[in-house]
Design a protein around this motif. Sequence first.
Motif, PDB file in Angstrom:
ATOM      1  N   PHE A 138       0.950  -1.132  -0.001  1.00  0.00           N
ATOM      2  CA  PHE A 138       0.129   0.066  -0.148  1.00  0.00           C
ATOM      3  C   PHE A 138       0.975   1.349   0.009  1.00  0.00           C
ATOM      4  O   PHE A 138       0.729   2.116  -0.650  1.00  0.00           O
ATOM      5  CB  PHE A 138      -0.913  -0.132   1.245  1.00  0.00           C
ATOM      6  CG  PHE A 138      -1.736   1.341   1.443  1.00  0.00           C
ATOM      7  CD1 PHE A 138      -3.029   1.449   0.615  1.00  0.00           C
ATOM      8  CD2 PHE A 138      -1.275   2.255   2.207  1.00  0.00           C
ATOM      9  CE1 PHE A 138      -3.726   2.538   0.650  1.00  0.00           C
ATOM     10  CE2 PHE A 138      -1.941   3.412   2.260  1.00  0.00           C
ATOM     11  CZ  PHE A 138      -3.225   3.649   1.501  1.00  0.00           C
ATOM     12  N   PHE A 139       1.928   1.131   0.765  1.00  0.00           N
ATOM     13  CA  PHE A 139       2.788   2.340   0.939  1.00  0.00           C
ATOM     14  C   PHE A 139       3.756   2.639  -0.481  1.00  0.00           C
ATOM     15  O   PHE A 139       3.730   3.621  -0.896  1.00  0.00           O
ATOM     16  CB  PHE A 139       3.733   2.385   2.019  1.00  0.00           C
ATOM     17  CG  PHE A 139       3.499   2.694   3.345  1.00  0.00           C
ATOM     18  CD1 PHE A 139       3.314   3.941   3.688  1.00  0.00           C
ATOM     19  CD2 PHE A 139       2.863   1.806   4.260  1.00  0.00           C
ATOM     20  CE1 PHE A 139       3.226   4.513   4.958  1.00  0.00           C
ATOM     21  CE2 PHE A 139       2.500   2.343   5.701  1.00  0.00           C
ATOM     22  CZ  PHE A 139       2.762   3.482   5.948  1.00  0.00           C
ATOM     23  N   ASN A 140       3.874   1.443  -1.101  1.00  0.00           N
ATOM     24  CA  ASN A 140       4.596   1.592  -2.260  1.00  0.00           C
ATOM     25  C   ASN A 140       3.814   1.894  -3.514  1.00  0.00           C
ATOM     26  O   ASN A 140       4.150   3.163  -4.316  1.00  0.00           O
ATOM     27  CB  ASN A 140       4.906   0.125  -2.723  1.00  0.00           C
ATOM     28  CG  ASN A 140       6.220   0.183  -3.795  1.00  0.00           C
ATOM     29  OD1 ASN A 140       6.660   0.768  -3.941  1.00  0.00           O
ATOM     30  ND2 ASN A 140       6.109  -0.832  -4.670  1.00  0.00           N
ATOM     31  N   CYS A 141       2.360   1.681  -3.397  1.00  0.00           N
ATOM     32  CA  CYS A 141       1.569   2.143  -4.404  1.00  0.00           C
ATOM     33  C   CYS A 141       1.164   3.442  -4.354  1.00  0.00           C
ATOM     34  O   CYS A 141       1.087   4.329  -5.010  1.00  0.00           O
ATOM     35  CB  CYS A 141       0.037   1.293  -4.324  1.00  0.00           C
ATOM     36  SG  CYS A 141       0.265  -0.230  -5.011  1.00  0.00           S
ATOM     37  N   PHE A 142       1.171   4.102  -3.054  1.00  0.00           N
ATOM     38  CA  PHE A 142       0.633   5.239  -2.720  1.00  0.00           C
ATOM     39  C   PHE A 142       1.837   6.290  -2.991  1.00  0.00           C
ATOM     40  O   PHE A 142       1.655   7.481  -3.171  1.00  0.00           O
ATOM     41  CB  PHE A 142       0.331   5.588  -1.267  1.00  0.00           C
ATOM     42  CG  PHE A 142      -0.471   6.808  -0.911  1.00  0.00           C
ATOM     43  CD1 PHE A 142      -1.942   7.126  -1.334  1.00  0.00           C
ATOM     44  CD2 PHE A 142      -0.056   7.801  -0.009  1.00  0.00           C
ATOM     45  CE1 PHE A 142      -2.497   7.893  -1.061  1.00  0.00           C
ATOM     46  CE2 PHE A 142      -0.736   8.988   0.128  1.00  0.00           C
ATOM     47  CZ  PHE A 142      -1.990   8.956  -0.263  1.00  0.00           C
ATOM     48  N   ALA A 143       3.097   5.723  -2.839  1.00  0.00           N
ATOM     49  CA  ALA A 143       4.275   6.687  -3.219  1.00  0.00           C
ATOM     50  C   ALA A 143       3.958   7.058  -4.656  1.00  0.00           C
ATOM     51  O   ALA A 143       4.615   8.357  -4.902  1.00  0.00           O
ATOM     52  CB  ALA A 143       5.500   5.657  -3.081  1.00  0.00           C
ATOM     53  N   GLY A 144       3.436   6.421  -5.528  1.00  0.00           N
ATOM     54  CA  GLY A 144       3.116   7.149  -6.795  1.00  0.00           C
ATOM     55  C   GLY A 144       2.168   8.207  -6.896  1.00  0.00           C
ATOM     56  O   GLY A 144       2.310   9.241  -7.753  1.00  0.00           O
ATOM     57  N   ILE A 145       1.065   8.136  -5.861  1.00  0.00           N
ATOM     58  CA  ILE A 145       0.053   9.248  -5.921  1.00  0.00           C
ATOM     59  C   ILE A 145       0.761  10.538  -5.312  1.00  0.00           C
ATOM     60  O   ILE A 145       0.578  11.609  -5.764  1.00  0.00           O
ATOM     61  CB  ILE A 145      -0.885   8.597  -4.836  1.00  0.00           C
ATOM     62  CG1 ILE A 145      -1.617   7.528  -5.515  1.00  0.00           C
ATOM     63  CG2 ILE A 145      -1.981   9.921  -4.703  1.00  0.00           C
ATOM     64  CD1 ILE A 145      -2.269   7.763  -6.907  1.00  0.00           C
ATOM     65  N   ILE A 146       1.707  10.330  -4.059  1.00  0.00           N
ATOM     66  CA  ILE A 146       2.542  11.327  -3.616  1.00  0.00           C
ATOM     67  C   ILE A 146       3.507  11.887  -4.875  1.00  0.00           C
ATOM     68  O   ILE A 146       3.665  13.224  -4.846  1.00  0.00           O
ATOM     69  CB  ILE A 146       3.216  10.982  -2.321  1.00  0.00           C
ATOM     70  CG1 ILE A 146       2.440  10.324  -1.351  1.00  0.00           C
ATOM     71  CG2 ILE A 146       4.320  11.833  -1.938  1.00  0.00           C
ATOM     72  CD1 ILE A 146       3.063   9.664  -0.362  1.00  0.00           C
ATOM     73  N   MET A 147       3.897  11.218  -5.411  1.00  0.00           N
ATOM     74  CA  MET A 147       4.961  11.462  -6.409  1.00  0.00           C
ATOM     75  C   MET A 147       4.119  12.432  -7.472  1.00  0.00           C
ATOM     76  O   MET A 147       4.586  13.527  -8.146  1.00  0.00           O
ATOM     77  CB  MET A 147       5.697  10.213  -7.160  1.00  0.00           C
ATOM     78  CG  MET A 147       6.543  10.731  -8.344  1.00  0.00           C
ATOM     79  SD  MET A 147       7.720   9.322  -8.510  1.00  0.00           S
ATOM     80  CE  MET A 147       6.629   8.196  -9.046  1.00  0.00           C
TER      81      MET A 147
END
Length: 623
Positions: free
Chosen positions: A308-317
């Motif tokens: 989840f953190f890894n996927c959400f990193a793309g949203i933060i990016m």
Amino acid sequence: MSGTTATTILSEAVTSTETSGEDVLTFGLIDYVVFTLMLSCSAGIGVYFGFFSKAKNTTDEYLRGGKKMKPIPIAISLISSQLSGVAIMSIPAENYTYGFNFIFIVLSMIAVLPILIFVIVPVFYDNNVTNCYEYLEMRFNKTTRQLITGTFIMNQFLMLPVFMFVPSLAFSQVTGFNIHLINTVVSSVCVFYTMLGGIKAVVWTDVIQAGVMLFSVVLVGILGTQRSGGLGIVLDYASEGGRFNFDFRMDPRIRLSFWSGISSGLLMWTGKIGLDQCCVQRIVSLPSYAKAKKCLTVSTIGFIIIMFFNCFAGIIMFARYFGCDPMKAGLVSKPDKMMPFFIQDIMGNLMGMPGVFISCVFSASLSSLSANLNSLAGVVYFDYIKPRIRHTEARANASMKLVVAAMGAYCIVGGFIVENFSSILQTMWTVTGINYGAVVGIFLLGMFVPRCNSKGAVSGIIFSVLVMLWIIVNGQMNFKSGLVKYEILPNGLDQCEARDLHWNLDGISTTNSTIIADPTAIPVERTTAFGSNRSFSIYDISFYWYKVLGAILVFLWAVPMSYICPSDKANKKDPKLFSPFVRKFLNMNPTELEFEELPQKDPDHKIEITEKVNGANHDLIVQ
């Protein structure tokens, strides 16, 4: 934007790049120390288990740790091996470019857990399976085992170079070192500790590497959210940019929707964790089924959290570069290079932090590569080398270590091919789609359909692989001709000045051109990532459906074929070869039921007895 304003901004961007760009994109001495320390720890663990451990030098010790492994380290190892460098690098890029629909693939893991615990793993423990492909020979015949083993080896040849190339790409992006030199050095370290230490070295290096990965992924989430203006801003920008437009349409041509995400995720995680030797080898290294259940539960929870953190990193990016896209600005050449650029942007000024993240990416890849090398060595030896030589423990260990070394050398050479992939995640999913569905399908067929026989199984595998190969080749031809084109979700450069990201305008002179549409032009019929105006074609379906379709094809062919070409009635199969759920519906003699479920029970208040089966002693546990 007027010409004068654009010129002014471009001048400022160049000046900013000259004066501060080097401060943003740096990899300092502390970063090199952190990275070297991570590699040294991995190599040190291999040296310990290779030279100083008191364990016996046997194949069982090398491949299964003497069947004395502990649940928590194995659970952490399973998490690490699923989080390859491809996942750390490419999944954030996927969410950045195509939106947050990838989370459905992650969430499908919730449904996979009961399938593993109650359907698949009990069969392996009941039959004392050490190599999951043994099961196929027990259930069907040797030809079935050889076919699936062949697909496993083929997938390793295709995927292993990718596992190491992706982190080398990241390291090269932030340091400027030659990517193939990095690939050579790190692959050699991985081969070294895997070859010397076996499964114990793989598991314990995975534990250390998992700690690095968890720390890095969480840190990226926290710092990235802070630099983007806070969680509220991140969510607002992602929503405004269409990254939270979840797609529930049933059209299989849509690149990634709820239905393709859940279906492909369900099949992929079931196959990867429960039916792939690199994971099964670690699961069956646990001393009991009860411990295997505990291990799988812990690994599933941990996996969902970190993914989840890894996927959400793309949203933060995306929120960080909303309206100021580094790819459009010409600073990043393709999505797979976005993550290291983002890390250097948000962490470049923090001593040692870029080194921590690059160590994270390499840790993920090393864990995947080492696990696959170890399991591949076992499969190659027992299926292809052992039948042709006089087996001794010394020869077995030497042979497996040579296989590990040879595959490590191949990974280094394979990096020259992987370098030309445009989208690594899409390429991996497409290539494995040829046979992955057939592999999962044949295991499920064996466990769920008692009537299915070896003739149906073998012909079903061949049928599925050939049909999927035909579909994928024609699909790639449609890509090449432009009939299918996956355009990414839009992002622009209009907010760079307002958001104080002038350095992102370095490439504006080559990208800020206006294209005037011809109003008389005929609309092009094309399948895109988010829809299609073409007539339906099976060749246009999303690559996320390939694994699912491959499994369905196995059932569609093998079940009818088993009725058309029935097997010898005298060839009755052991009920333990079927899933516990299916056994309830089988007509079995009382003797066949005796002790059937006992290896799965909790060992509290147990009594050990010994049953003589086929001339061998098997310890059984009764309450």
